[in-house]
Scaffold this motif. Structure first.
Motif, PDB file in Angstrom:
ATOM      1  N   UNK A  57       0.865  -1.173   0.000  1.00 52.19           N
ATOM      2  CA  UNK A  57       0.000   0.000   0.000  1.00 52.19           C
ATOM      3  C   UNK A  57       0.903   1.224   0.000  1.00 52.19           C
ATOM      4  N   UNK A  58       0.726   2.079  -0.982  1.00 53.39           N
ATOM      5  CA  UNK A  58       1.491   3.314  -1.095  1.00 53.39           C
ATOM      6  C   UNK A  58       0.700   4.429  -0.413  1.00 53.39           C
ATOM      7  N   UNK A  79       1.143   6.880 -11.913  1.00 52.82           N
ATOM      8  CA  UNK A  79       1.747   5.611 -12.309  1.00 52.82           C
ATOM      9  C   UNK A  79       1.340   4.499 -11.359  1.00 52.82           C
ATOM     10  N   UNK A  80       1.324   4.786 -10.061  1.00 54.05           N
ATOM     11  CA  UNK A  80       0.958   3.766  -9.070  1.00 54.05           C
ATOM     12  C   UNK A  80      -0.524   3.437  -9.152  1.00 54.05           C
ATOM     13  N   UNK A 292      -5.810  -7.988   0.769  1.00 53.99           N
ATOM     14  CA  UNK A 292      -6.681  -8.303  -0.364  1.00 53.99           C
ATOM     15  C   UNK A 292      -6.133  -7.903  -1.731  1.00 53.99           C
ATOM     16  N   UNK A 293      -5.196  -6.964  -1.763  1.00 58.51           N
ATOM     17  CA  UNK A 293      -4.753  -6.433  -3.054  1.00 58.51           C
ATOM     18  C   UNK A 293      -3.230  -6.471  -3.181  1.00 58.51           C
ATOM     19  N   UNK A 294      -2.786  -6.644  -4.398  1.00 58.95           N
ATOM     20  CA  UNK A 294      -1.349  -6.616  -4.635  1.00 58.95           C
ATOM     21  C   UNK A 294      -0.804  -5.202  -4.529  1.00 58.95           C
ATOM     22  N   UNK A 295      -1.604  -4.235  -4.970  1.00 60.59           N
ATOM     23  CA  UNK A 295      -1.179  -2.839  -4.890  1.00 60.59           C
ATOM     24  C   UNK A 295      -2.391  -1.959  -4.613  1.00 60.59           C
ATOM     25  N   UNK A 296      -2.206  -1.011  -3.708  1.00 56.34           N
ATOM     26  CA  UNK A 296      -3.250  -0.037  -3.400  1.00 56.34           C
ATOM     27  C   UNK A 296      -2.570   1.264  -2.995  1.00 56.34           C
TER      28      UNK A 296
END
Length: 325
Positions: A57-58, A79-80, A292-296
């Motif tokens: 998470x960013x 981009x993220x 739950x997520x690969x990236x958030x």
């Protein structure tokens, strides 16, 4: 309406954490009021990365106020977002109940925000404090016909907003709106956090029972900030625009001080509970996203992130890896 008093005073309480105290001694005494705010395109701060296994998470630290004429260069965030599955959006605090209960709540809010018995600030403030207030109103050309009838705790927040607007700073959260627009553009789900407050009229009643002396102390604190510490707020806004997190840390105290306005807010039990719930809900949302997520990507006021009891330390203490500026 429910959290009007909180909305009015929270930026002021955070400003007090920055502006009042030892940090002022680092400012140069000459030309300090000539501090200007940046204009043009600026990157804002780097993002923190909170990770677990292959999930991340960013976190973008937001700030208010920011320079009015600053254009946030959001390339990194865009981009993220384009590669993420979720954006953790804003936190909404709403009264629990039906829509038919909003009118009584609004009428209660209107009544409690004003001084009783047709009093004005001149009637309830000490003479010297009122003169300092009047000088600020005159200096910035503020129309105080409505302001002067507000109770001190509310007038303090409104006066603060009026003055920073006159100093090329803005309370508008354009950064958050940009993130939400990017999420919509890339069709990324937005998870807005909603907190329902039971018995909202009782919360307003508790706020209205804050002792007048405490309200006046908060008002005096607001006047002190606006008289002498606007350069600190401008420095902080500039540091955010430049992405200078080290400078931001210098301008934000690591230790929480019991400033008058913060003390007013947290002296109300239900408001203190609400504040704690907002923080816990945000941390829980970040934790769920990691599972739950690969990236958030998530947003949080930067003053809620850094520091000994900030959100980043809470996540680190929970066992997550935290990397960042």
């Amino acid at each position: 309406l429910l959290i009007y008093f909180i909305v009015m005073l929270t930026p002021l309480a955070n400003a007090a954490d920055v502006a009042i105290g030892p940090v002022n001694t680092t400012l140069e005494s000459s030309n300090v009021m000539d501090e200007v705010v940046v204009t043009g395109h600026w990157p804002g701060p780097q993002l923190w990365k909170v990770s677990k296994d292959q999930h991340a998470v960013w976190i973008l630290g937001t700030l208010q106020p920011l320079p009015k004429k600053m254009i946030w260069q959001s390339d990194e965030v865009e981009h993220i977002i384009a590669q993420s599955q979720q954006v953790i959006g804003k936190t909404n605090v709403r009264p629990k109940g039906s829509i038919f209960g909003l009118l009584p709540l609004y009428l209660q809010f209107k009544k409690l925000s004003k001084l009783p018995d047709k009093q004005t600030l001149k009637d309830v403030l000490p003479d010297d404090l009122y003169k300092r207030y009047a000088a600020i109103v005159q200096a910035y050309g503020i129309h105080d016909n409505d302001l002067k009838t507000l109770r001190p705790i509310v007038a303090a927040g409104q006066l603060y907003r009026d003055v920073i607007e006159a100093n090329d700073l803005s309370e508008k959260n354009d950064v958050q709106q940009t993130v939400l627009k990017l999420a919509d553009h890339y069709d990324v789900a937005v998870h807005n956090l909603t907190i329902k407050v039971a018995e909202p009229r009782e919360v307003l009643k508790q706020v209205s029972e804050v002792p007048r002396a405490d309200e006046v102390a908060c008002f005096a604190e607001a006047i002190s900030i606006l008289e002498t510490d606007l350069p600190v707020l401008k420095q902080r806004a500039n540091a955010w625009a430049r992405g200078d997190i080290n400078e931001l840390r210098k301008l934000m105290n690591d230790e929480t001080r019991a400033t008058a306005c913060r003390a007013v807010l947290l002296s109300v039990d239900r408001v203190k509970e609400l504040s704690d719930q907002v923080k816990a809900t945000w941390v829980a949302a970040v934790t769920d996203a990691l599972n739950q997520h690969q990236s958030a990507i998530a947003m949080s006021p930067v003053y809620e992130l850094i520091g000994k009891d900030g959100g980043l330390e809470r996540l680190r203490a929970a066992g997550y890896q935290v990397e960042g500026p």
